[in-house]
Design a protein around this motif. Structure first.
Motif, PDB file in Angstrom:
ATOM      1  N   ALA A  46      24.917  42.855  -3.230  1.00 21.13           N
ATOM      2  CA  ALA A  46      23.614  43.408  -3.599  1.00 21.13           C
ATOM      3  C   ALA A  46      23.296  43.135  -5.065  1.00 21.13           C
ATOM      4  CB  ALA A  46      23.587  44.909  -3.320  1.00 21.13           C
ATOM      5  N   ASN A  47      24.322  43.262  -5.923  1.00 21.70           N
ATOM      6  CA  ASN A  47      24.101  42.996  -7.348  1.00 21.70           C
ATOM      7  C   ASN A  47      23.755  41.531  -7.603  1.00 21.70           C
ATOM      8  OD1 ASN A  47      24.555  45.634  -8.013  1.00 21.70           O
ATOM      9  ND2 ASN A  47      26.576  45.322  -8.902  1.00 21.70           N
ATOM     10  N   MET A  48      24.441  40.637  -6.892  1.00 22.93           N
ATOM     11  CA  MET A  48      24.136  39.219  -7.055  1.00 22.93           C
ATOM     12  C   MET A  48      22.713  38.916  -6.580  1.00 22.93           C
ATOM     13  SD  MET A  48      27.755  37.491  -5.913  1.00 22.93           S
ATOM     14  CE  MET A  48      27.334  35.835  -6.464  1.00 22.93           C
ATOM     15  N   ALA A  49      22.345  39.491  -5.452  1.00 22.84           N
ATOM     16  CA  ALA A  49      20.991  39.284  -4.936  1.00 22.84           C
ATOM     17  C   ALA A  49      19.953  39.820  -5.917  1.00 22.84           C
ATOM     18  CB  ALA A  49      20.851  39.970  -3.577  1.00 22.84           C
ATOM     19  N   GLU A  50      20.217  40.987  -6.480  1.00 21.67           N
ATOM     20  CA  GLU A  50      19.275  41.566  -7.442  1.00 21.67           C
ATOM     21  C   GLU A  50      19.146  40.697  -8.683  1.00 21.67           C
ATOM     22  OE1 GLU A  50      18.553  45.639 -10.093  1.00 21.67           O
ATOM     23  OE2 GLU A  50      20.106  45.625  -8.530  1.00 21.67           O
TER      24      GLU A  50
END
Length: 300
Positions: free
Chosen positions: A13-17
């Motif tokens: 999720a952090n990478m996507a954000e």
């Protein structure tokens, strides 16, 4: 660029954000409705299935996997292959064993798909600090993905690179984690020695001193200082250290290549030792000392 991120756990999720913040479109896939809702709040487009995510992407499609190593990766690839077309790209950003990556890359070639392995380091801090990425795969394919890596890295020209063919990214990350084991063990042992000494040392103060100018300064030391500031006595933390498997793989590879790696090997063994609640071996050692030297055996 448009891509699907499969696996919206904390790191995925952090990478996507971070990609969304840098202007990329990300379709997020996760079995958890809660994870999809959290992702949607960050500008990630949620999809309830792989098929829905693939349908939402333009060709050639890019699907980035952030799932646990092993069977979950194979399961996803089996589900993806019928949905993808020639020249689509699968990226494995998890901690897969590089030998599995070699097999998957060969399998993907038979389906005219491209397989890219990205050994990813940065943990929970990657969203703010950027990720270190060791990339394996075909040169032209990796180059086409450059905008994604530049967006995820600490800087466009720092912290990432194409390190070699398929498997090289995960191999390099495996060794990276083995080195990490040794570094963590050395810090832990040094601070344990200082904690035992009757100088009443302020271990957080010492960690802070070492962070600047010292030859042992590192990000791991920064994190150690942070942990000691929050909880100087480490109250409530059990002396149990898990391992993700990559330290074991590094030791196996060292043996296979006949490379001496005693520090990494011992750091792995110390982690295994930390899990022994009732060590038969230690009790036998005590019994042997009593047998040959009459040394006292401590009773429970």
């Amino acid at each position: 660029m448009d891509l699907a991120m499969v696996g919206l756990g904390r790191m995925g999720a952090n990478m996507a954000e971070r990609l969304v913040r840098n202007g990329h479109r990300v379709v997020g896939v996760d079995p958890s409705e809660e994870a999809r809702a959290r992702a949607a709040d960050k500008g990630i487009e949620p999809a309830v299935s792989l098929a829905a995510a693939v349908d939402a992407l333009p060709s050639p499609r890019i699907v980035w996997l952030m799932v646990p190593a092993g069977p979950p990766v194979d399961k996803l690839i089996a589900e993806l292959e019928p949905l993808l077309a020639a020249d689509d790209v699968i990226i494995d950003g998890g901690n897969s064993m590089y030998k599995d990556t070699l097999r998957r890359a060969a399998q993907s070639r038979t389906s005219r798909l491209h397989y890219v392995d990205v050994g990813t380091s940065g943990g929970v801090w990657g969203l703010a600090e950027g990720y270190s990425m060791m990339v394996g795969g075909e040169t032209d394919v990796v180059e086409s993905l450059r905008p994604l890596f530049e967006a995820l890295a600490p800087a466009a020209d720092k912290g990432w690179g194409h390190v070699g063919p398929s498997g090289a990214g995960h191999f390099t990350k495996m060794v990276h984690n083995g080195i990490e084991y040794g570094m963590m063990q050395a810090y832990a042992e040094g601070f344990a020695i200082m904690e035992r000494k009757d100088f009443e040392l302020d271990l957080h103060q010492i960690a802070e001193i070492w962070r600047y100018g010292s030859v042992v300064r590192s990000w791991l030391l920064d994190l150690t200082a942070d942990a000691l500031e929050k909880n100087p006595s480490l109250e409530g933390i059990a002396p149990y250290v898990s391992d993700s498997g990559e330290g074991r793989w590094t030791v196996d590879e060292a043996i296979e290549l006949e490379v001496s790696a005693p520090v990494i090997t011992l750091s792995l063994l110390e982690r295994l030792r930390s899990r022994e609640q009732d060590s038969y071996g230690d009790k036998l050692l005590s019994a042997m000392r009593n047998e040959f030297g009459g040394h006292e055996i401590k009773k429970r």
